[in-house]
Design a protein around this motif. Structure first.
Motif, PDB file in Angstrom:
ATOM      1  N   ASN A  75     -35.375  -3.022 -24.349  1.00 36.40           N
ATOM      2  CA  ASN A  75     -36.176  -1.963 -24.958  1.00 36.40           C
ATOM      3  C   ASN A  75     -35.503  -0.602 -24.818  1.00 36.40           C
ATOM      4  OD1 ASN A  75     -38.552  -1.471 -26.450  1.00 36.40           O
ATOM      5  ND2 ASN A  75     -39.516  -0.573 -24.666  1.00 36.40           N
ATOM      6  N   ALA A  76     -34.890  -0.357 -23.674  1.00 36.43           N
ATOM      7  CA  ALA A  76     -34.158   0.902 -23.500  1.00 36.43           C
ATOM      8  C   ALA A  76     -33.024   1.009 -24.514  1.00 36.43           C
ATOM      9  CB  ALA A  76     -33.617   1.003 -22.074  1.00 36.43           C
ATOM     10  N   LEU A  77     -32.322  -0.089 -24.755  1.00 40.07           N
ATOM     11  CA  LEU A  77     -31.252  -0.090 -25.757  1.00 40.07           C
ATOM     12  C   LEU A  77     -31.822   0.163 -27.154  1.00 40.07           C
ATOM     13  CD1 LEU A  77     -29.134  -3.127 -24.494  1.00 40.07           C
ATOM     14  CD2 LEU A  77     -28.664  -0.700 -24.138  1.00 40.07           C
ATOM     15  N   PHE A 122     -37.672   3.697 -19.292  1.00 37.50           N
ATOM     16  CA  PHE A 122     -37.411   2.259 -19.363  1.00 37.50           C
ATOM     17  C   PHE A 122     -36.134   1.877 -18.618  1.00 37.50           C
ATOM     18  CE2 PHE A 122     -40.539   2.566 -22.733  1.00 37.50           C
ATOM     19  CZ  PHE A 122     -41.285   1.422 -22.511  1.00 37.50           C
ATOM     20  N   LEU A 123     -35.157   2.767 -18.575  1.00 33.66           N
ATOM     21  CA  LEU A 123     -33.967   2.499 -17.775  1.00 33.66           C
ATOM     22  C   LEU A 123     -34.301   2.413 -16.292  1.00 33.66           C
ATOM     23  CD1 LEU A 123     -31.321   4.866 -19.425  1.00 33.66           C
ATOM     24  CD2 LEU A 123     -31.348   2.369 -19.520  1.00 33.66           C
ATOM     25  N   SER A 124     -35.339   3.129 -15.872  1.00 30.42           N
ATOM     26  CA  SER A 124     -35.669   3.187 -14.441  1.00 30.42           C
ATOM     27  C   SER A 124     -36.581   2.045 -13.997  1.00 30.42           C
ATOM     28  CB  SER A 124     -36.346   4.520 -14.112  1.00 30.42           C
ATOM     29  OG  SER A 124     -37.653   4.580 -14.655  1.00 30.42           O
ATOM     30  N   MET A 125     -37.059   1.218 -14.912  1.00 29.40           N
ATOM     31  CA  MET A 125     -38.085   0.226 -14.567  1.00 29.40           C
ATOM     32  C   MET A 125     -37.599  -1.088 -13.970  1.00 29.40           C
ATOM     33  SD  MET A 125     -40.744   0.716 -17.698  1.00 29.40           S
ATOM     34  CE  MET A 125     -41.487   2.331 -17.964  1.00 29.40           C
ATOM     35  N   PRO A 126     -36.408  -1.614 -14.311  1.00 31.59           N
ATOM     36  CA  PRO A 126     -36.040  -2.943 -13.809  1.00 31.59           C
ATOM     37  C   PRO A 126     -36.195  -3.155 -12.307  1.00 31.59           C
ATOM     38  CG  PRO A 126     -34.530  -2.319 -15.541  1.00 31.59           C
ATOM     39  CD  PRO A 126     -35.408  -1.125 -15.292  1.00 31.59           C
TER      40      PRO A 126
END
Length: 531
Positions: free
Chosen positions: A521-523, A501-505
């Motif tokens: 969501n990553a948080l 999820f960190l890699s998705m933005p």
């Protein structure tokens, strides 16, 4: 006079569709990342206020209730067990609109270019299969003389059009009298109406029927679109995927060609690959099957079918894990989760100016910066055990998994085929587990479908998801799933999932609200992992 417009969805779908999606009202069937009613309302744009008739026993989610209200649709809850004609009578009496025109759309039907400004017309279409239909018989003047229902399997009258599911009446009182006189029999009531008033046919420009299993998948195909970075051409027999990214397409084709038979049985069947008009492509057999992301976000599938689906996912992953390669699994996992996450975070920061090195908050509670979270997740991957590579799909998430309920087997599509710049069928099964977890625990598909609410106030993020009945069953089943000695609910799998999820933005630059949802969501996931 403003017409009353009814979308009749007052009974659950038939057994065929219910076996695939659960006992949904037809207008709530999933079509891609939306429900059918969203397409129906868009097709009737400008027609004025709409009413949707739903069974009173169906519990409409807050998200759907809010979405319908936002689209200008008023819900009418009808008692169980009514015939279609009785449900129309009940709805008209409940609305109490007086003697005005009435337009009726069947809840399993999508009509493009419906005659929203006309009255006393029925939309017609051509017969395309041998399901039961209401055929239209015309008189000498070309007006409708009557409708005749043919049984399933019958060929019907030569050259006759069939009623396509959109009916416009000039008088609600005359329609009520006709349906009441015929004791709620919809077709008999229509025949009584056309005997009193001249009604003509309006051929459908586009008619899509979602009411039967066969027609559902054919109709869904007609409205399916591909994502922008590749092109998928589907003709109903094959799916041809092409892209300007040659390495990506060649790698996917190579993966489908080289995987062992025990894995191939769970995957799309490769038919060919090559280059045409300066673009590389590969073709697979097209499968008329539901996608797990649709079942998860929009379906009403019961616990037992979901457990069978998860068992088939486990069988696929076990077949992958049984075929080992020569490389180290840790190297693949670091390339796909660790290195890639940092690269994409930096790309996101360059593109948007977002301070990835600034501490954040989730729900008022302090969190590290995105960059620090990425760095702290890597030691939690469970590296250093000397695991060898095995066959890895590389994008094993719900949106890339079809399910054939007849043989109780999944069909995986769109493999990765690349680890870094290396084309290979091998990687780390922990990455596949993390991809599966990012649909179940991470709820990726709900974010894509917009079935969540994200709040961002300064540096404080929060995300809330639409409650789903299947959530608890699936998280428990994921925890029970074991591949290569690793549980799907293990901390190392969750750490990799959070990195995803960190890699998705940066992949969703066209949807800033979705980028915020991925960060929130990553948080959320990091705090759960760190608790």
């Amino acid at each position: 006079m403003t017409p009353v417009r009814l979308i009749m969805s007052g009974a659950a779908v038939g057994q065929e569709l219910a076996a695939e999606f659960g006992p949904l009202p037809p207008s709530l069937l999933p079509v891609g990342v939306q429900r059918l009613y969203e397409l129906q309302v868009a097709a009737l744009e400008g027609a004025g206020p709409l009413h949707m008739v739903l069974p009173e026993s169906y519990v409409l989610s807050d998200y759907d209730r809010g979405r319908l209200a936002g689209l200008g649709v008023t819900v009418v809850e009808a008692p169980e067990g009514l015939t279609l004609g009785e449900a129309v009578v009940y709805a008209l009496n409940s609305i109490g609109a007086g003697d005005v025109p009435v337009h009726i759309l069947h809840g399993d039907t999508l009509i493009e270019g419906a005659p929203v400004a006309q009255s006393d017309v029925f939309v017609s279409g051509a017969r395309t299969n041998e399901y039961a239909w209401a055929e239209v018989v015309l008189d000498e003047d070309g007006a409708i003389a009557r409708l005749e229902t043919t049984s399933a399997g019958q060929a019907g009258g030569e050259g006759r059009a069939i009623a396509a599911g959109y009916f416009a009446f000039s008088s609600s009182l005359d329609l009520l009298r006709a349906l009441t006189r015929m004791r709620g029999d919809f077709i008999a009531g229509l025949n009584h109406y056309v005997a009193e008033r001249p009604v003509r046919l309006a051929p459908a420009k586009v008619w899509l029927d979602f009411g039967h299993l066969q027609t559902f998948f054919q109709s869904k195909l007609a409205v399916t679109t591909a994502r922008a970075f590749n092109t998928v051409r589907i003709d109903g027999q094959t799916a041809r995927k092409s892209s300007a990214d040659e390495a990506k397409i060649w790698a996917e084709a190579h993966w489908l060609q080289e995987i062992p038979p025990a894995v191939q049985i769970h995957c799309a069947r490769l038919l060919g690959f090559g280059a045409q008009d300066g673009r590389v492509f590969y073709e697979t057999e097209y499968e008329f099957l539901p996608v797990l992301s649709e079942l998860f976000v929009f379906g009403a599938v019961a616990r037992r079918p979901w457990l069978r689906i998860m068992a088939s996912c486990e069988a696929f992953l076990a077949a992958c894990a049984a075929e080992e390669g020569r490389g180290a699994a840790d190297d693949a996992l670091l390339a796909l989760a660790g290195d890639k996450t940092r690269e994409r975070l930096e790309a996101y920061a360059r593109a948007t100016g977002f301070p990835i090195d600034r501490p954040l908050r989730y729900g008022g509670q302090p969190c590290p910066s995105l960059l620090e979270i990425a760095e702290r997740l890597v030691p939690a991957y469970g590296l250093g055990g000397g695991r060898r590579e095995c066959v890895m799909h590389g994008d094993f998430c719900f949106s890339n998994i079809l399910y054939d309920s007849r043989v109780r087997r999944i069909k995986a599509i769109d493999p990765r085929g690349l680890v870094g710049a290396r084309s290979t069928i091998y990687g780390d099964s922990r990455y596949d587990l993390a991809k599966l977890a990012h649909s179940i625990v991470g709820r990726y598909d709900q974010i894509i479908a917009g079935r969540c609410r994200t709040s961002v106030v300064g540096d404080d993020f929060q995300i809330e998801f639409e409650p789903l009945a299947a959530q608890a069953w699936l998280e428990a089943a994921l925890g029970d799933l074991q591949v290569g000695g690793v549980s799907g609910g293990s901390s190392e799998v969750r750490a990799v999932m959070t990195s995803l999820f960190l890699s998705m933005p940066p992949l969703h630059a066209d949807r800033p609200e979705r980028q915020q949802a991925f960060i929130a969501n990553a948080l959320r996931l990091f705090r759960e992992l760190d608790a």
